[in-house]
Scaffold this active site. Structure first.
Site, short mmCIF file in Angstrom:
data_model
loop_
_atom_site.label_atom_id
_atom_site.label_comp_id
_atom_site.label_asym_id
_atom_site.label_seq_id
_atom_site.Cartn_x
_atom_site.Cartn_y
_atom_site.Cartn_z
N ASP A 184 29.05 -4.64 27.31
CA ASP A 184 28.58 -3.54 28.16
C ASP A 184 27.06 -3.40 28.02
O ASP A 184 26.41 -4.30 27.47
CB ASP A 184 29.35 -2.23 27.90
CG ASP A 184 29.06 -1.66 26.53
OD1 ASP A 184 28.36 -2.34 25.74
OD2 ASP A 184 29.51 -0.54 26.25
N ASP A 200 0.83 -1.21 0.00
CA ASP A 200 0.00 0.00 0.00
C ASP A 200 0.86 1.25 0.00
O ASP A 200 0.54 2.23 -0.67
CB ASP A 200 -0.94 -0.01 1.22
CG ASP A 200 -2.15 -0.88 0.97
OD1 ASP A 200 -3.03 -0.47 0.20
OD2 ASP A 200 -2.19 -1.99 1.54
N HIS A 230 -0.13 -17.09 3.59
CA HIS A 230 -0.34 -18.49 3.17
C HIS A 230 0.20 -19.44 4.23
O HIS A 230 1.23 -19.15 4.85
CB HIS A 230 0.36 -18.71 1.82
CG HIS A 230 -0.01 -20.00 1.16
ND1 HIS A 230 0.55 -21.21 1.51
CD2 HIS A 230 -0.92 -20.26 0.17
CE1 HIS A 230 0.01 -22.17 0.76
NE2 HIS A 230 -0.88 -21.61 -0.06
N1 COA Z 1 -5.22 -18.77 5.65
C1 COA Z 1 -5.69 -20.01 5.90
N2 COA Z 1 -5.72 -20.98 4.98
C2 COA Z 1 -5.24 -20.68 3.76
C3 COA Z 1 -4.73 -19.42 3.43
C4 COA Z 1 -4.74 -18.41 4.44
N3 COA Z 1 -4.29 -17.19 4.20
N4 COA Z 1 -4.32 -19.40 2.15
C5 COA Z 1 -4.55 -20.64 1.67
N5 COA Z 1 -5.12 -21.42 2.63
C6 COA Z 1 -5.52 -22.83 2.52
C7 COA Z 1 -6.36 -23.10 1.28
O1 COA Z 1 -7.72 -22.90 1.58
C8 COA Z 1 -6.04 -24.53 1.00
O2 COA Z 1 -6.75 -25.32 1.92
P1 COA Z 1 -7.18 -26.83 1.57
O3 COA Z 1 -5.91 -27.56 1.23
O4 COA Z 1 -7.84 -27.33 2.80
O5 COA Z 1 -8.10 -26.70 0.39
C9 COA Z 1 -4.56 -24.64 1.36
O6 COA Z 1 -4.33 -23.60 2.32
C10 COA Z 1 -3.62 -24.45 0.20
O7 COA Z 1 -3.90 -23.24 -0.45
P2 COA Z 1 -3.44 -22.95 -1.96
O8 COA Z 1 -4.27 -23.74 -2.90
O9 COA Z 1 -1.97 -23.11 -2.03
O10 COA Z 1 -3.74 -21.42 -2.11
P3 COA Z 1 -5.05 -20.76 -2.74
O11 COA Z 1 -4.84 -20.68 -4.23
O12 COA Z 1 -6.26 -21.45 -2.24
O13 COA Z 1 -5.03 -19.30 -2.12
C11 COA Z 1 -4.47 -17.03 -1.82
C12 COA Z 1 -4.07 -18.35 -2.49
C13 COA Z 1 -3.38 -16.00 -2.03
C14 COA Z 1 -5.79 -16.54 -2.43
C15 COA Z 1 -4.66 -17.31 -0.30
O14 COA Z 1 -3.42 -17.77 0.19
C16 COA Z 1 -5.19 -16.17 0.52
O15 COA Z 1 -6.39 -15.95 0.57
N6 COA Z 1 -4.32 -15.45 1.26
C17 COA Z 1 -4.72 -14.38 2.11
C18 COA Z 1 -5.15 -13.16 1.31
C19 COA Z 1 -5.52 -11.99 2.21
O16 COA Z 1 -6.13 -12.14 3.26
N7 COA Z 1 -5.12 -10.76 1.79
C20 COA Z 1 -5.36 -9.56 2.55
C21 COA Z 1 -4.26 -9.25 3.52
S1 COA Z 1 -2.71 -8.90 2.75
MG MG Z 2 -2.99 -3.09 3.03
#
Ligand code: COA
Ligand code: MG
Length: 296
Positions: free
Chosen positions: A270, A156, A223
């Site tokens: 120190d 940001d 993640h």
């Molecule tokens: N918190 C908890 N669990 C998460 C997660 C997170 N931030 N990100 C992924 N997971 C889970 C997925 O649901 C998946 O679960 P499952 O195996 O039970 O189905 C597993 O971890 C593997 O995930 P993966 O497939 O590698 O990632 P994705 O493509 O589903 O998600 C993102 C990628 C970036 C969309 C995801 O990581 C995410 O939402 N991150 C947080 C984004 C956010 O909150 N941004 C705002 C603040 S900067």
């Molecule tokens: Mg932000």
């Protein structure tokens, strides 16, 4: 203060991710209502977070809810929805003034008073991630006793400043450094920027170690794969802990003998070195690596 080595975000409207987060042993679980949630899903996120707080066992993880920025028009409803479910901590993004910090604190205080919860029990953490926030860090850091940590938001900030993000990160380095310095000056924790490329574990490790060396207490993550490497980078190594214990023992002996500075293994020790050793032990304690009685 509690360990906040890793602060994991997930969209607040995604119950599956919230549930998953509770199984990861992560220090902080930050359920988001802000940028991780589409405008059309804000109401759903509020409800889901309240339901998660009411129904899930978070174990030792800190239960955090991130609201929308003060002034967005969404923040009041966010607080109204989640505060009755008693999160541990409210996280406030894009903070630019002391008034914004105090406004949120007052909303929390009103709910604490109405419910009979201890005053100040719900903590606050703020994100500083705009140019305006960086230049007002001092007033923000000292705004309210409820505040426990400052988070640095690099993406940001870069977008606010018209900077282009690079791997080296010089374009955000002044701000990153300013956040950790102000946190130290006001006895707050500092939490470092997100490493966006969640498949690159080596890059994540490098940036985490750099943050720890700068004085950050932890790092924001997005993640599950990032939990292990980041929490490890912000936990003192066994050898560091052993050395810190040795420094503290030698310090106590030398204090008795009336010596402020002394030599240990060929190095000068120190006051600042002793303080650094105390910090290593405090971090080891917070991370559960040493029992309370072995602190020094
Ligand atoms: N918190 C908890 N669990 C998460 C997660 C997170 N931030 N990100 C992924 N997971 C889970 C997925 O649901 C998946 O679960 P499952 O195996 O039970 O189905 C597993 O971890 C593997 O995930 P993966 O497939 O590698 O990632 P994705 O493509 O589903 O998600 C993102 C990628 C970036 C969309 C995801 O990581 C995410 O939402 N991150 C947080 C984004 C956010 O909150 N941004 C705002 C603040 S900067
Ligand atoms: Mg932000």
């Amino acid at each position: 203060m509690r360990a906040r080595r890793a602060l994991l975000y997930m969209p607040g409207d995604d119950m599956h991710k919230i549930q998953k987060a509770t199984t990861l042993g992560v220090d902080c679980i930050c359920m988001d209502m802000e940028d991780g949630v589409a405008l059309s899903r804000k109401a759903e996120a509020r409800q889901t977070i309240a339901h998660a707080l009411d129904s899930l066992d978070f174990g030792r993880s800190e239960r955090q809810a991130r609201i929308n920025p003060v002034g967005s028009g969404l923040e009041g409803d966010d607080l109204t929805a989640v505060l009755p479910s008693r999160p541990d901590t409210i996280v406030v993004p894009k903070v630019e003034s002391a008034d914004q910090v105090r406004w949120v604190s007052e909303q929390i205080a009103a709910v604490e008073a109405a419910t009979g919860w201890p005053e100040g029990g719900i903590r606050m953490i703020v994100l500083v991630e705009t140019a305006g926030g960086i230049v007002r860090l001092k007033e923000i850091a000292s705004a309210d006793p409820r505040l426990e940590a400052l988070i640095f938001g690099s993406e940001d900030l870069a977008s606010d400043m018209g900077a282009i993000r690079t791997q080296a990160g010089w374009e955000i380095f002044y701000a990153r450094s300013a956040v950790v310095t102000h946190a130290a000056a006001y006895d707050l924790q500092a939490i470092d920027m997100v490493y966006i490329d969640f498949r690159d574990t080596e890059g994540l490790r490098r940036e985490s170690v750099q943050g720890a060396q700068m004085g950050f207490a932890g790092k924001q993550i997005i993640h599950p794969n990032q939990v292990g490497p980041v929490q490890a980078a912000f936990t003192p190594e066994d050898s560091e802990i052993a050395y810190a214990q040795k420094v503290m023992a030698a310090f106590k002996e030398n204090q008795k003998a009336g010596l402020g500075a002394f030599a240990l293994d060929g190095k000068m020790i120190d006051a600042p070195i002793v303080k650094a050793a105390e910090r290593v032990l405090a971090r080891a304690l917070a991370a559960g690596k040493i029992p309370p009685e072995n602190q020094s």
